[in-house]
Design a protein around this motif. Structure first.
Motif, short mmCIF file in Angstrom:
data_model
loop_
_atom_site.label_atom_id
_atom_site.label_comp_id
_atom_site.label_asym_id
_atom_site.label_seq_id
_atom_site.Cartn_x
_atom_site.Cartn_y
_atom_site.Cartn_z
N PRO A 63 57.57 -1.13 33.27
CA PRO A 63 56.91 0.15 33.58
C PRO A 63 56.49 0.91 32.32
CG PRO A 63 59.28 0.38 33.77
CD PRO A 63 59.03 -1.07 33.44
N TYR A 64 55.41 0.43 31.69
CA TYR A 64 54.99 0.98 30.41
C TYR A 64 54.68 2.48 30.49
CZ TYR A 64 54.56 -3.85 28.79
OH TYR A 64 54.83 -5.15 28.44
N ILE A 65 54.04 2.91 31.56
CA ILE A 65 53.65 4.32 31.66
C ILE A 65 54.88 5.19 31.87
CG2 ILE A 65 52.28 5.99 32.96
CD1 ILE A 65 50.66 4.03 31.27
N THR A 66 55.79 4.75 32.72
CA THR A 66 57.03 5.51 32.92
C THR A 66 57.79 5.66 31.61
OG1 THR A 66 57.23 4.82 35.24
CG2 THR A 66 59.24 5.55 34.14
N ILE A 67 57.90 4.57 30.86
CA ILE A 67 58.58 4.62 29.56
C ILE A 67 57.85 5.56 28.61
CG2 ILE A 67 59.18 3.26 27.52
CD1 ILE A 67 59.59 0.85 29.43
N ALA A 68 56.51 5.46 28.58
CA ALA A 68 55.73 6.31 27.68
C ALA A 68 55.88 7.79 28.04
CB ALA A 68 54.25 5.91 27.74
N LEU A 69 55.91 8.10 29.33
CA LEU A 69 56.08 9.49 29.75
C LEU A 69 57.44 10.03 29.32
CD1 LEU A 69 54.54 9.26 33.34
CD2 LEU A 69 53.62 10.60 31.43
N ILE A 70 58.47 9.21 29.47
CA ILE A 70 59.80 9.63 29.05
C ILE A 70 59.83 9.86 27.54
CG2 ILE A 70 62.21 8.87 28.82
CD1 ILE A 70 61.86 7.44 31.52
N VAL A 71 59.23 8.97 26.78
CA VAL A 71 59.20 9.10 25.32
C VAL A 71 58.48 10.37 24.90
CG1 VAL A 71 58.27 8.10 23.20
CG2 VAL A 71 59.43 6.63 24.86
N VAL A 72 57.33 10.64 25.50
CA VAL A 72 56.57 11.84 25.16
C VAL A 72 57.38 13.09 25.47
CG1 VAL A 72 54.53 13.22 25.71
CG2 VAL A 72 54.32 10.75 25.40
N ASN A 73 58.01 13.13 26.63
CA ASN A 73 58.84 14.28 27.00
C ASN A 73 59.98 14.49 26.01
OD1 ASN A 73 58.37 15.76 29.81
ND2 ASN A 73 57.68 13.64 30.04
N VAL A 74 60.61 13.40 25.59
CA VAL A 74 61.73 13.50 24.64
C VAL A 74 61.22 13.99 23.28
CG1 VAL A 74 63.43 12.16 23.34
CG2 VAL A 74 63.16 11.80 25.80
N ILE A 75 60.08 13.49 22.84
CA ILE A 75 59.53 13.92 21.56
C ILE A 75 59.22 15.42 21.57
CG2 ILE A 75 57.49 13.76 20.05
CD1 ILE A 75 57.45 10.75 20.69
N VAL A 76 58.61 15.89 22.65
CA VAL A 76 58.29 17.32 22.77
C VAL A 76 59.58 18.13 22.78
CG1 VAL A 76 57.28 19.11 24.23
CG2 VAL A 76 56.09 16.93 23.93
N PHE A 77 60.61 17.64 23.47
CA PHE A 77 61.87 18.37 23.53
C PHE A 77 62.54 18.44 22.15
CE2 PHE A 77 66.50 18.63 24.43
CZ PHE A 77 66.49 19.88 25.04
N ILE A 78 62.46 17.36 21.40
CA ILE A 78 63.01 17.37 20.03
C ILE A 78 62.25 18.39 19.19
CG2 ILE A 78 63.24 16.01 17.91
CD1 ILE A 78 63.75 13.57 19.71
N TYR A 79 60.93 18.47 19.38
CA TYR A 79 60.15 19.48 18.66
C TYR A 79 60.61 20.88 19.04
CZ TYR A 79 56.20 22.34 17.24
OH TYR A 79 55.40 23.32 16.67
N GLU A 80 60.90 21.10 20.32
CA GLU A 80 61.41 22.40 20.75
C GLU A 80 62.71 22.76 20.03
OE1 GLU A 80 61.84 22.71 24.97
OE2 GLU A 80 59.91 21.77 25.36
N LEU A 81 63.55 21.77 19.80
CA LEU A 81 64.86 22.01 19.19
C LEU A 81 64.75 22.48 17.75
CD1 LEU A 81 66.94 18.99 20.57
CD2 LEU A 81 66.97 21.36 21.37
N ILE A 82 63.66 22.10 17.06
CA ILE A 82 63.55 22.49 15.66
C ILE A 82 62.88 23.85 15.48
CG2 ILE A 82 63.46 20.07 14.96
CD1 ILE A 82 60.47 20.39 14.48
N LEU A 83 62.42 24.45 16.58
CA LEU A 83 61.80 25.77 16.51
C LEU A 83 62.88 26.85 16.52
CD1 LEU A 83 58.90 25.31 19.13
CD2 LEU A 83 58.73 25.14 16.63
N ASN A 84 62.59 27.96 15.84
CA ASN A 84 63.51 29.09 15.95
C ASN A 84 63.23 29.82 17.26
OD1 ASN A 84 61.38 31.04 15.57
ND2 ASN A 84 61.52 30.72 13.35
N ASP A 85 64.03 30.82 17.58
CA ASP A 85 63.93 31.48 18.89
C ASP A 85 62.55 32.07 19.13
OD1 ASP A 85 66.52 30.78 19.38
OD2 ASP A 85 67.37 32.75 18.91
N ARG A 86 62.00 32.72 18.12
CA ARG A 86 60.68 33.35 18.29
C ARG A 86 59.59 32.29 18.47
NH1 ARG A 86 56.18 34.58 15.64
NH2 ARG A 86 55.10 36.54 16.16
N GLU A 87 59.63 31.25 17.66
CA GLU A 87 58.64 30.19 17.76
C GLU A 87 58.73 29.48 19.11
OE1 GLU A 87 58.37 28.85 13.02
OE2 GLU A 87 59.86 27.97 14.37
#
Length: 222
Positions: free
Chosen positions: A14-38
């Motif tokens: 399931p390449y698309i399912t895997i890709a969707l999970i990866v993209v969501n995780v990458i975005v979430f990791i990006y959220e974690l590096i932002l400060n509260d205001r950002e």
């Protein structure tokens, strides 16, 4: 009742399912590096804020953009939020992708997320709280699975008094109970969860599943 896995093996990776999970995780990791205001700015910019389209002063502050109807489904509000959504996507996504094909499944997933967001939007027209999360799109996947694989079985972690046991529940009943819970929560007005998005996504997925099943039936018939 927490689902662990289903008993249906997927025929293709399931390449698309895997890709969707990866993209969501990458975005979430990006959220974690932002400060509260950002992070707050990020959520209001790319999350779906209904008042952005119905309240002039909010529209002036945020600007008009339809992109949040897509981008919101790749944002999450916390670890358990993304874990739950991605877990359900992994359980129900592989077989649904098998049935729809990679490209068709991707279009279905994104359109289910948009439809779910529109459904939530209708019931929260003036809300200034950003709606984020993949649950609307994932609900669409679950709705399609409900129609396409009703006799599959979901291996579920089930509490029995003070013990936990594994129970195989037919997908039809598991997903019917899940949908009933969403409807009940929407009616009592439980705050903090986009229940109407779950309902809208699930119904949208059921319609897609029904159309696919009818097309397959006619193909085999003729």
């Amino acid at each position: 009742m927490f689902p662990l896995y289903d008993v249906l093996p997927s025929r293709k990776r399931p390449y698309i399912t895997i890709a969707l999970i990866v993209v969501n995780v990458i975005v979430f990791i990006y959220e974690l590096i932002l400060n509260d205001r950002e992070l707050l700015v990020f959520m209001y910019r790319y999350g779906l804020v209904p008042a952005r389209y119905t309240v002039e002063r909010v529209r002036e502050a945020l600007g008009f953009s339809l992109f949040p109807f897509i981008s919101h489904m790749f944002l999450h509000g916390g670890f358990w939020h993304i874990l739950g959504n991605m877990w359900f996507l992994w359980i129900f996504g592989d077989n649904t992708e098998d049935e729809m094909g990679h490209v068709g499944y991707l279009f279905f997933y994104l359109s289910a997320g948009v439809f779910a967001a529109l459904n939530q939007f209708v019931f929260t027209l003036h809300s200034t709280t950003p709606m984020v999360g993949a649950s609307g799109a994932v609900s669409g996947v679950m709705g399609a699975y409900f129609v396409l694989f009703p006799y599959s079985r979901i291996v579920t972690l089930f509490p029995f008094f003070f013990f936990l046991t594994l129970v195989e529940i037919p997908a039809f009943y598991y997903l019917m109970i899940w949908f009933f819970i969403q409807v009940m929560n929407s009616l009592v007005g439980s705050y903090g969860v986009a229940w109407w998005a779950h309902i809208g996504g699930f119904v949208y997925g059921m319609l897609w599943g029904y159309i696919l099943r009818m097309r397959k039936y006619r193909r085999y018939r003729y």
